[in-house]
Design a protein around this motif. Structure first.
Motif, PDB file in Angstrom:
ATOM      1  N   UNK A  17       0.813  -0.930  -0.477  1.00 48.82           N
ATOM      2  CA  UNK A  17       0.162  -0.209  -0.283  1.00 48.82           C
ATOM      3  C   UNK A  17       0.981   1.178   0.108  1.00 48.82           C
ATOM      4  N   UNK A  18       0.400   2.260  -1.031  1.00 48.13           N
ATOM      5  CA  UNK A  18       1.683   3.637  -1.027  1.00 48.13           C
ATOM      6  C   UNK A  18       0.547   4.737  -1.203  1.00 48.13           C
ATOM      7  N   UNK A  24      -4.751   6.679  -1.567  1.00 46.82           N
ATOM      8  CA  UNK A  24      -4.134   5.205  -1.027  1.00 46.82           C
ATOM      9  C   UNK A  24      -4.079   4.241  -2.030  1.00 46.82           C
ATOM     10  N   UNK A  25      -3.504   3.722  -2.782  1.00 45.78           N
ATOM     11  CA  UNK A  25      -3.557   2.462  -3.999  1.00 45.78           C
ATOM     12  C   UNK A  25      -2.598   1.960  -3.514  1.00 45.78           C
ATOM     13  N   UNK A 121      -9.338   0.436 -18.121  1.00 46.76           N
ATOM     14  CA  UNK A 121      -8.768   1.270 -16.785  1.00 46.76           C
ATOM     15  C   UNK A 121      -7.816   1.445 -15.734  1.00 46.76           C
ATOM     16  N   UNK A 122      -7.356   1.911 -16.161  1.00 45.47           N
ATOM     17  CA  UNK A 122      -5.960   1.387 -14.409  1.00 45.47           C
ATOM     18  C   UNK A 122      -6.517   1.148 -13.203  1.00 45.47           C
ATOM     19  N   UNK A 123      -7.276   1.121 -12.427  1.00 46.34           N
ATOM     20  CA  UNK A 123      -8.183   0.564 -11.284  1.00 46.34           C
ATOM     21  C   UNK A 123      -8.737   0.078 -11.681  1.00 46.34           C
ATOM     22  N   UNK A 124      -9.076  -1.078 -10.835  1.00 52.31           N
ATOM     23  CA  UNK A 124      -9.624  -1.992 -11.007  1.00 52.31           C
ATOM     24  C   UNK A 124     -10.999  -2.148  -9.838  1.00 52.31           C
ATOM     25  N   UNK A 125     -10.817  -1.282  -8.594  1.00 52.19           N
ATOM     26  CA  UNK A 125     -11.496  -1.312  -7.905  1.00 52.19           C
ATOM     27  C   UNK A 125     -11.121  -0.732  -6.605  1.00 52.19           C
ATOM     28  N   UNK A 135      -7.483   2.016  -3.474  1.00 51.91           N
ATOM     29  CA  UNK A 135      -7.868   2.094  -4.999  1.00 51.91           C
ATOM     30  C   UNK A 135      -6.338   0.374  -5.708  1.00 51.91           C
ATOM     31  N   UNK A 136      -6.973  -0.853  -6.510  1.00 54.19           N
ATOM     32  CA  UNK A 136      -6.566  -1.320  -6.885  1.00 54.19           C
ATOM     33  C   UNK A 136      -5.652  -0.731  -8.165  1.00 54.19           C
TER      34      UNK A 136
END
Length: 153
Positions: A17-18, A24-25, A121-125, A135-136
């Motif tokens: 996690x960062x 936060x992703x 999309x770069x965010x899966x969920x 964000x994943x």
């Protein structure tokens, strides 16, 4: 996804996690090769705006993506804790992701990830860790955009 940690009946994916700005992703830890302190990058001509430049990692030239610019998030100003997370996508693409700071590691059940984005999309969920919404990221989409963005120029 990448390899999972099997704990009894529940499958967990270990994520790093960062933070990028106030957001936060997370990404699977098995996709991370190493975490390095921020160093001077060499600018790349005609690169997309989210590319910081290139670094030399023990003789290998890697492109560094500024995740704040890529995700359209305001970065933390004057942050001495910025690091580059060296990742490898499933297609073998290796690049660096410039993040504001690494926070921790978490074990996440894939079933807990709430899908929010369409294909490409770069965010899966999103996933809840305690009271935090994380964000994943899809590394394959980010790496694919990097390659296509560099070739288009």
């Amino acid at each position: 996804m990448d390899k999972d940690v099997n704990t009894g009946e529940t499958q967990l994916v270990k994520m790093i996690v960062f933070a990028v700005g106030e957001q936060e992703y997370c990404i699977p830890i098995l996709s991370v090769r190493e975490i390095r302190g921020l160093e001077k990058t060499t600018p790349l001509p005609f690169a997309p705006p989210y590319v910081c430049g290139a670094i030399n990692l023990r003789g290998i030239i890697l492109t560094v993506i500024n995740l704040a610019t890529y995700l359209n998030v305001a970065p933390e100003p004057e942050n001495p804790r910025r690091v580059v997370v060296i990742i490898e996508a499933s297609d073998g693409t290796v690049c660096g992701l410039l993040v504001d700071r690494v926070i921790d590691m978490a074990d996440i059940k894939p079933s807990d990830i709430q899908v929010v984005a369409e294909k490409g999309h770069s965010l899966s969920g999103l996933v809840m860790i305690g009271e935090r919404m994380i964000g994943v990221l899809k590394l394959d989409v980010i790496a694919h955009e990097l390659i296509n963005g560099m070739q288009a120029e």
